[in-house]
Scaffold this motif. Sequence first.
Motif, PDB file in Angstrom:
ATOM      1  N   HIS A  43       0.749  -1.281  -0.046  1.00 32.94           N
ATOM      2  CA  HIS A  43       0.086   0.115   0.062  1.00 32.94           C
ATOM      3  C   HIS A  43       0.910   1.300  -0.124  1.00 32.94           C
ATOM      4  O   HIS A  43       0.783   2.335  -0.699  1.00 32.94           O
ATOM      5  CB  HIS A  43      -0.985   0.099   1.215  1.00 32.94           C
ATOM      6  N   GLU A  44       1.968   1.371   0.744  1.00 38.55           N
ATOM      7  CA  GLU A  44       2.846   2.440   1.005  1.00 38.55           C
ATOM      8  C   GLU A  44       3.512   2.703  -0.408  1.00 38.55           C
ATOM      9  O   GLU A  44       3.780   3.789  -0.925  1.00 38.55           O
ATOM     10  CB  GLU A  44       3.734   2.238   2.133  1.00 38.55           C
ATOM     11  N   GLY A  45       3.868   1.607  -0.987  1.00 41.60           N
ATOM     12  CA  GLY A  45       4.679   1.496  -2.435  1.00 41.60           C
ATOM     13  C   GLY A  45       3.686   2.134  -3.338  1.00 41.60           C
ATOM     14  O   GLY A  45       4.256   2.940  -4.099  1.00 41.60           O
ATOM     15  N   LEU A  46       2.552   1.827  -3.411  1.00 42.38           N
ATOM     16  CA  LEU A  46       1.596   2.620  -4.236  1.00 42.38           C
ATOM     17  C   LEU A  46       1.218   3.802  -4.125  1.00 42.38           C
ATOM     18  O   LEU A  46       1.455   4.727  -5.067  1.00 42.38           O
ATOM     19  CB  LEU A  46       0.067   1.658  -4.301  1.00 42.38           C
ATOM     20  N   LYS A  47       1.297   4.358  -2.745  1.00 45.20           N
ATOM     21  CA  LYS A  47       0.977   5.760  -2.700  1.00 45.20           C
ATOM     22  C   LYS A  47       2.173   6.499  -2.981  1.00 45.20           C
ATOM     23  O   LYS A  47       2.345   7.658  -3.668  1.00 45.20           O
ATOM     24  CB  LYS A  47       0.779   5.973  -1.358  1.00 45.20           C
ATOM     25  N   LEU A  48       3.345   6.033  -2.744  1.00 44.62           N
ATOM     26  CA  LEU A  48       4.729   6.736  -3.193  1.00 44.62           C
ATOM     27  C   LEU A  48       4.795   6.446  -4.787  1.00 44.62           C
ATOM     28  O   LEU A  48       5.346   7.700  -5.404  1.00 44.62           O
ATOM     29  CB  LEU A  48       5.833   6.017  -2.464  1.00 44.62           C
ATOM     30  N   TYR A  49       4.610   5.664  -5.402  1.00 40.41           N
ATOM     31  CA  TYR A  49       4.698   5.557  -6.957  1.00 40.41           C
ATOM     32  C   TYR A  49       3.622   6.666  -7.451  1.00 40.41           C
ATOM     33  O   TYR A  49       4.094   7.294  -8.318  1.00 40.41           O
ATOM     34  CB  TYR A  49       4.155   4.117  -7.223  1.00 40.41           C
ATOM     35  N   GLY A  50       2.420   6.802  -6.865  1.00 42.22           N
ATOM     36  CA  GLY A  50       1.445   7.825  -7.513  1.00 42.22           C
ATOM     37  C   GLY A  50       1.861   9.108  -7.162  1.00 42.22           C
ATOM     38  O   GLY A  50       1.562  10.268  -7.820  1.00 42.22           O
TER      39      GLY A  50
ATOM     40  N   CYS B  65       9.341   1.302 -11.366  1.00 42.25           N
ATOM     41  CA  CYS B  65      10.224   2.180 -10.664  1.00 42.25           C
ATOM     42  C   CYS B  65      11.560   2.523 -11.088  1.00 42.25           C
ATOM     43  O   CYS B  65      12.143   3.553 -11.134  1.00 42.25           O
ATOM     44  CB  CYS B  65      10.090   1.694  -9.080  1.00 42.25           C
ATOM     45  N   GLN B  66      12.257   1.394 -11.544  1.00 39.77           N
ATOM     46  CA  GLN B  66      13.586   1.461 -12.113  1.00 39.77           C
ATOM     47  C   GLN B  66      13.590   2.179 -13.304  1.00 39.77           C
ATOM     48  O   GLN B  66      14.437   2.793 -13.816  1.00 39.77           O
ATOM     49  CB  GLN B  66      14.122   0.057 -12.378  1.00 39.77           C
ATOM     50  N   ARG B  67      12.550   2.016 -14.032  1.00 38.86           N
ATOM     51  CA  ARG B  67      12.435   2.415 -15.466  1.00 38.86           C
ATOM     52  C   ARG B  67      12.364   3.966 -15.149  1.00 38.86           C
ATOM     53  O   ARG B  67      12.818   4.827 -15.992  1.00 38.86           O
ATOM     54  CB  ARG B  67      11.222   1.959 -16.403  1.00 38.86           C
ATOM     55  N   LYS B  68      11.329   4.539 -14.122  1.00 39.27           N
ATOM     56  CA  LYS B  68      11.134   5.851 -14.095  1.00 39.27           C
ATOM     57  C   LYS B  68      12.449   6.498 -13.440  1.00 39.27           C
ATOM     58  O   LYS B  68      12.816   7.833 -13.808  1.00 39.27           O
ATOM     59  CB  LYS B  68       9.997   6.030 -13.229  1.00 39.27           C
ATOM     60  N   LEU B  69      13.337   5.853 -12.908  1.00 36.82           N
ATOM     61  CA  LEU B  69      14.687   6.309 -12.330  1.00 36.82           C
ATOM     62  C   LEU B  69      15.615   6.400 -13.253  1.00 36.82           C
ATOM     63  O   LEU B  69      16.834   6.962 -13.085  1.00 36.82           O
ATOM     64  CB  LEU B  69      15.118   5.221 -11.198  1.00 36.82           C
ATOM     65  N   GLY B  70      15.446   6.016 -14.437  1.00 34.25           N
ATOM     66  CA  GLY B  70      16.481   5.784 -15.508  1.00 34.25           C
ATOM     67  C   GLY B  70      17.205   4.620 -15.413  1.00 34.25           C
ATOM     68  O   GLY B  70      18.206   4.367 -16.383  1.00 34.25           O
ATOM     69  N   ASN B  71      17.165   3.721 -14.838  1.00 37.07           N
ATOM     70  CA  ASN B  71      17.957   2.636 -14.643  1.00 37.07           C
ATOM     71  C   ASN B  71      17.156   1.593 -15.687  1.00 37.07           C
ATOM     72  O   ASN B  71      16.799   0.504 -15.157  1.00 37.07           O
ATOM     73  CB  ASN B  71      18.173   2.003 -13.291  1.00 37.07           C
ATOM     74  N   LEU B  72      17.498   1.803 -16.677  1.00 36.81           N
ATOM     75  CA  LEU B  72      16.740   0.934 -18.005  1.00 36.81           C
ATOM     76  C   LEU B  72      17.462  -0.816 -17.791  1.00 36.81           C
ATOM     77  O   LEU B  72      16.646  -1.655 -18.011  1.00 36.81           O
ATOM     78  CB  LEU B  72      17.127   1.164 -19.375  1.00 36.81           C
ATOM     79  N   GLU B  73      18.834  -0.918 -17.273  1.00 35.73           N
ATOM     80  CA  GLU B  73      19.146  -2.226 -17.369  1.00 35.73           C
ATOM     81  C   GLU B  73      18.585  -2.940 -16.013  1.00 35.73           C
ATOM     82  O   GLU B  73      18.184  -4.253 -16.225  1.00 35.73           O
ATOM     83  CB  GLU B  73      20.651  -1.994 -17.095  1.00 35.73           C
ATOM     84  N   GLY B  74      18.432  -2.190 -15.121  1.00 36.97           N
ATOM     85  CA  GLY B  74      17.549  -3.053 -13.731  1.00 36.97           C
ATOM     86  C   GLY B  74      16.355  -3.239 -14.241  1.00 36.97           C
ATOM     87  O   GLY B  74      15.909  -4.330 -13.655  1.00 36.97           O
ATOM     88  N   ALA B  75      15.586  -2.241 -14.959  1.00 39.10           N
ATOM     89  CA  ALA B  75      14.277  -2.398 -15.266  1.00 39.10           C
ATOM     90  C   ALA B  75      14.017  -3.792 -16.220  1.00 39.10           C
ATOM     91  O   ALA B  75      13.241  -4.415 -15.914  1.00 39.10           O
ATOM     92  CB  ALA B  75      13.742  -1.291 -15.881  1.00 39.10           C
ATOM     93  N   ARG B  76      14.965  -3.807 -17.292  1.00 39.85           N
ATOM     94  CA  ARG B  76      15.129  -5.054 -18.034  1.00 39.85           C
ATOM     95  C   ARG B  76      15.043  -6.453 -17.351  1.00 39.85           C
ATOM     96  O   ARG B  76      14.351  -7.186 -17.645  1.00 39.85           O
ATOM     97  CB  ARG B  76      15.982  -4.868 -19.134  1.00 39.85           C
ATOM     98  N   ALA B  77      16.058  -6.304 -16.241  1.00 35.00           N
ATOM     99  CA  ALA B  77      16.366  -7.590 -15.718  1.00 35.00           C
ATOM    100  C   ALA B  77      14.766  -7.990 -14.717  1.00 35.00           C
ATOM    101  O   ALA B  77      14.800  -9.080 -14.514  1.00 35.00           O
ATOM    102  CB  ALA B  77      17.179  -7.401 -14.669  1.00 35.00           C
TER     103      ALA B  77
END
Length: 265
Positions: free
Chosen positions: A44-51, A81-93
């Motif tokens: 729940h906290e993660g969703l609020k922070l994501y929003g 979250c990783q994609r939003k942070l610009g860490n595309l390699e981490g997002a891909r994994a």
Amino acid sequence: MLSNCLRRCAFVVTLLAAAPALAAEPPPEGASADAQQLARTRAHEGLKLYGADRWQEAFDAFQEADRLYHAPTLVLYMARCQRKLGNLEGARALYEQVLDERLPEDPPPAFLEARKDAETELAGVRDALKPPAPPPAPAPRVEGGGGSLLPAGIAFGLGAVGLGVGAATGIVSLSKVSDIKAQCEGQRCPAELKGDADSATTLGHVSTVGFIVGAASAAAGVVLLVVRPGGDGAPDAAGAAPQARRGAVWSAGVGLGRVELRGEF
């Protein structure tokens, strides 16, 4: 805005209210109801922070919830979250982890939707990670050639000959005319001088033609000296190969009191 909120609420309910047997991997041995409740709270906290666009804090919350109770939907949001942070390699994994995960025989709809979303979003991440296409190789520079001076030299030579012939025949013609006038009385001349008069007239015509040809050839020599047929132009500023200069095309027509010269550059 309301639809997004409802969707997130439905995500949490589907994700964490499911029985442990529906998880892609069995929960850690000894997992308790308290751990599941804590995982639900962290999700729940993660969703609020994501929003709220607080991507790193949201990632930490989803990661902690996944450690407490694993689910592919949590990994999907970690990848986002990783994609939003610009860490595309981490997002891909993380996207690949969702796609490689073995689901139970009867998975909840949220798990299937998570896999579908991961496949779509992974394609965009892979496209973004592709190296840019190398720029086209610059065209080889072509050094401009000076062209040949031979045509100009020939034209100047013909000009010199024409002017020389015109001067020589002109002098002879004037000399003959002077001799004839010296033997004439006013406008009356002896009949025997008619041949000399015709010769002087012919020499006069030759002199005129010689001067005309000489002038035309000299003018053509100037044109050919500037253009230099057969030479290449200098390369342009972009380094592209230049087009060859067009050679001079000229012609001269000679006649009494007439000279024609045509040039094309």
